[in-house]
Each structure stands twice: as structure tokens, then as C-alpha cells.
Design a protein around this motif. Structure first.
Motif, short mmCIF file in Angstrom:
data_model
loop_
_atom_site.label_atom_id
_atom_site.label_comp_id
_atom_site.label_asym_id
_atom_site.label_seq_id
_atom_site.Cartn_x
_atom_site.Cartn_y
_atom_site.Cartn_z
N ARG A 89 0.92 -1.19 -0.07
CA ARG A 89 0.09 0.11 -0.05
C ARG A 89 0.79 1.17 -0.10
N ALA A 90 0.15 2.45 -0.31
CA ALA A 90 0.90 3.70 0.04
C ALA A 90 1.50 3.98 1.38
N PRO A 91 2.55 4.69 1.75
CA PRO A 91 2.79 4.74 2.97
C PRO A 91 1.96 5.17 4.03
N PHE A 92 1.91 4.37 5.02
CA PHE A 92 0.82 4.65 6.08
C PHE A 92 1.43 4.59 7.52
N VAL A 93 0.47 4.94 8.52
CA VAL A 93 0.97 4.64 9.84
C VAL A 93 -0.18 3.91 10.80
N TYR A 94 0.04 3.21 11.43
CA TYR A 94 -1.17 2.45 12.43
C TYR A 94 -1.39 3.59 13.58
N PRO A 116 -5.21 1.14 9.09
CA PRO A 116 -4.05 1.91 8.56
C PRO A 116 -4.43 3.26 8.19
N GLN A 117 -3.69 4.31 8.37
CA GLN A 117 -3.79 5.58 8.10
C GLN A 117 -2.94 6.19 7.09
N PRO A 118 -3.30 6.69 5.93
CA PRO A 118 -2.29 6.98 4.87
C PRO A 118 -1.74 8.34 5.18
N ILE A 119 -0.34 8.19 4.96
CA ILE A 119 0.37 9.52 4.83
C ILE A 119 0.11 10.46 4.01
N ARG A 120 -0.02 11.78 3.95
CA ARG A 120 -0.45 12.65 3.06
C ARG A 120 1.19 13.49 2.77
N PHE A 121 1.17 13.53 1.36
CA PHE A 121 2.46 14.35 0.96
C PHE A 121 2.13 15.42 0.00
N VAL A 122 2.92 16.60 0.01
CA VAL A 122 2.56 17.72 -0.56
C VAL A 122 1.32 18.13 -0.47
#
Length: 377
Positions: A89-94, A116-122
Motif C-alpha cells: 500500500r501507499a505509506p501509512f501509519v497505524y 491503516p491511515q495513509p500519510i499525506r504528501f505535499v
């Protein structure tokens, strides 16, 4: 034996590489030598990446380093992941949830591995003011919506340690540059005067250098830093510490400049400048010091780590900067209690960039020193 006619000019003819080398300037030759020092080149790249945090700390950091989160005190680091239940998956954190252990009265955090919660970029995140001039909300990386992203954990007040590391680079990295600038100016001034004039001037400056070198460095830093008025703003405290570090670091460079100028002033070009009526300031600044500039650059590079460690030590001992100003030493001040360190080891995170930067500067200085050595091929 070669039966071809002997051409005496053939032996003196240079190859294209030799012509390119002999026609190159001193700085180009230094650059060619420096490129062969792979460790120094990689050290320069690492330092360039770290120094990007200086002008762009606000958009790089996901949080305000002084923002408190009462729901996440001493939260452990949340590791970014790309695999969830065997799927890429796209980068995420628990997400994590705080629970108070009533037996030990410690905050315990439970990781929820089902969401899993996806990390947002830009992305658009918390508002900030870049260098106090430009309002903005654009961040390089943002925490998940309705979630948290503490890449290096939080401290006792719930402040994000990673954001503190990014903002702390602004002070910890520039204090070495500003301090070494003061040191270079004083070292070249006093070393140039001692080396060129000699005699009484040389004796007086050398005695002053010997007095400063005989004083213990760290206690002197502590005494001068403690003498700074407590009513000063963090900005004035910052400049006061950099000037203190620069004032105590110049004797080593001054001695090196003096010894070099004592030999260079006897060269023919220096004597010719004297006979033509050039002033001592022009002879020192335009004829003698440029031939020594490569060594000055290498010496300055090796002095920066000492100043970074000096500021870190003073802030760690509460004699330097304090909140709301942020440096790596201020962050390490949170880790003075050994009990806290053993339970919450992520509070020692500022040690990692300090070690990396100091080693990178030392390797870079070694590479520059070898490249500037005229006796190395």
C-alpha cells in the motif's frame, strides 16, 4: 631500436590531460582532487541535505515544534509502513491510543493494526509563517486526516520530536557557520599581523593566544554564557552564544596563519610588492592570504563541528538557548533524567543528527585538507 628519426620536441610534447592540468587554476585542481575523495563527497551531499532544513524547516516539519498534544504524552514513534496484511500500500501509519497503567502510572500506547491511515504528501497542513514574512500552509508531509504521525515520538508535553529536530537544525547548523565566520575574521586579522610584522607585534599576539589556549574551554563557555542577561530575547541569546564560540576559537587558526605568513613574506613576489610601495594591508590581503586560503577553508570546516557541540552542550546544561527557541541541545535537555531515557529512549533522538553532522564535517574537512595539499598528487 626504433628506426624512425629522433624528434627532440616529441619528448617535451604534453598529452591533452597534462595540458589541461597545467592550465587549470588552483581551485579547479583542488576540485579534481576533492572528487577523488569519495567519503568527503558523500559527506558534502549529506550536509547539503541537512542544510535544506535551515531555510525550509516550516514546510518540511509536519507539526509546530512547540505545539502540545495533551492526549499523546510520551507517545512512541509511529513507524511508516507500506505492507498491510501482506498487501503493498501507499505509506501509512497505524493509529495509537493512550492508556494509563494504574500500577506503574506510565502512559502505555496500544497500536490499532486494523485501521491503516495513509500519510499525506505535499499537502495543506498547519499554518506557519516562513521566516516571519510569508504565510503558508503547504507541507512536504502531513499526518493522516483525523490521525497522528509522530515519526520520532513525543516528549513529556506531547510535542513532536521529529518536528523539533527539523526546526532545531536551523540553529544548531547555523551557529557553527556564524561562529566560524567570527573565528576566521579574527584569526586572519591577528595571525596576519603577527606573521607579517613579527617582533613586538608577534610577541604580544602570541602571548594573548597562549593565555586563551591555557584556559579550560568548556568552563569558560559556561561562564560567559551564564553572564548573558536573562532578559535577552532568544535571538540575542543566539547571537551572543555564536560570538562567544567564535571569540574562543580563533587562536588555533591565528597560529596557523602566522606560521604560514612568516615563510610567505620572504618570497620574491611579497618583497617585490614591498619595493613597489604597496601597503601592508594590501600585501597581506591580496598577496599572502590568497595563497593560504585553501588551508583556511579546510581549518574552518574542521572547526564547525566543535562549535555545534559547544552550543549543544550549553543548551543541554540550561546555559544556552531555551524554549521557545529550539536547537538539538534544547531537545536533549529533555533527556537529562536517566529514568526518562530508559523508559522513553526516543528522547535521545537528537544525538543521531549531531553524530552524523559532526562526522560528515570531519570527513569533509579531511577531504578538503588533502585536496588543498600542494604536495599530494
Amino acid at each position: 631500436m626504433d628506426a624512425a628519426p629522433f624528434d627532440p620536441t616529441e619528448a617535451e610534447r604534453l598529452t591533452p590531460e597534462q595540458e589541461r592540468y597545467f592550465q587549470a587554476s588552483q581551485w579547479r585542481i583542488i576540485w579534481w582532487r576533492f572528487r577523488r575523495h569519495r567519503v568527503a563527497v558523500w559527506s558534502a551531499v549529506i550536509l547539503a541535505v541537512f542544510y535544506l532544513c535551515v531555510p525550509f524547516a516550516e514546510p518540511i516539519a509536519p507539526y509546530d515544534p512547540n505545539e502540545r498534544d495533551a492526549d499523546h504524552l510520551f507517545a512512541p514513534p509511529q513507524r511508516p509502513r507500506v505492507l498491510h496484511e501482506g498487501a503493498l500500500r501507499a505509506p501509512f501509519v497505524y493509529p495509537i491510543r493512550a492508556e494509563l497503567d494504574m500500577t506503574t502510572f506510565q502512559w502505555m500506547y496500544v497500536v490499532d493494526r486494523t485501521r491503516p491511515q495513509p500519510i499525506r504528501f505535499v499537502c495543506l497542513g498547519e499554518p506557519y509563517t516562513l521566516w516571519g514574512l510569508v504565510e503558508g500552509r503547504l507541507h512536504l508531509v502531513c499526518p493522516p486526516r483525523d490521525g497522528t504521525m509522530f515519526l520520532a515520538g513525543t516528549d513529556r508535553l506531547g510535542r513532536d520530536v521529529f518536528s523539533g529536530l527539523v526546526h532545531g537544525a536551523r540553529i544548531s547548523l547555523t551557529v557553527g557557520l556564524v561562529g566560524v565566520t567570527v573565528s576566521i575574521v579574527l584569526g586572519m586579522l591577528f595571525g596576519g599581523l603577527a606573521g607579517y610584522f613579527g617582533g613586538l607585534v608577534d610577541g604580544a599576539i602570541m602571548r594573548l593566544i597562549e593565555i586563551l589556549r591555557s584556559l579550560p574551554e568548556l568552563p569558560l563557555w559556561m561562564a560567559l554564557s551564564a553572564a548573558l542577561p536573562v532578559t535577552w530575547s532568544p535571538l540575542w541569546i543566539y547571537f551572543g552564544i555564536t560570538i562567544i564560540l567564535g571569540l574562543l576559537d580563533w587562536p588555533g587558526l591565528a597560529r596557523a596563519v602566522r606560521s604560514k605568513l612568516l615563510s610567505l613574506r620572504e618570497e620574491d613576489y611579497a618583497r617585490a610588492a614591498v619595493l613597489m610601495g604597496a601597503k601592508p594591508s594590501r600585501i597581506i590581503g591580496r598577496h599572502l592570504l590568497p595563497g593560504f586560503s585553501s588551508h583556511i577553508i579546510a581549518s574552518a570546516t574542521l572547526s564547525i563541528p566543535a562549535m555545534i557541540l559547544g552550543e549543544t552542550a550549553l543548551s543541554f546544561l540550561n546555559l544556552g538557548l531555551q524554549r521557545p527557541a529550539i536547537s538539538w541541545g534544547v531537545l536533549l535537555n529533555e533527556a537529562q533524567d536517566i529514568t526518562v531515557v530508559t523508559i522513553y529512549p526516543w528522547l535521545m533522538a537528537p544525538v543521531i543528527p549531531i553524530v552524523i553532522v559532526v562526522l560528515a564535517f570531519n570527513f569533509l574537512g579531511d577531504g578538503l585538507r588533502d585536496a588543498a595539499d600542494p604536495y599530494k598528487s
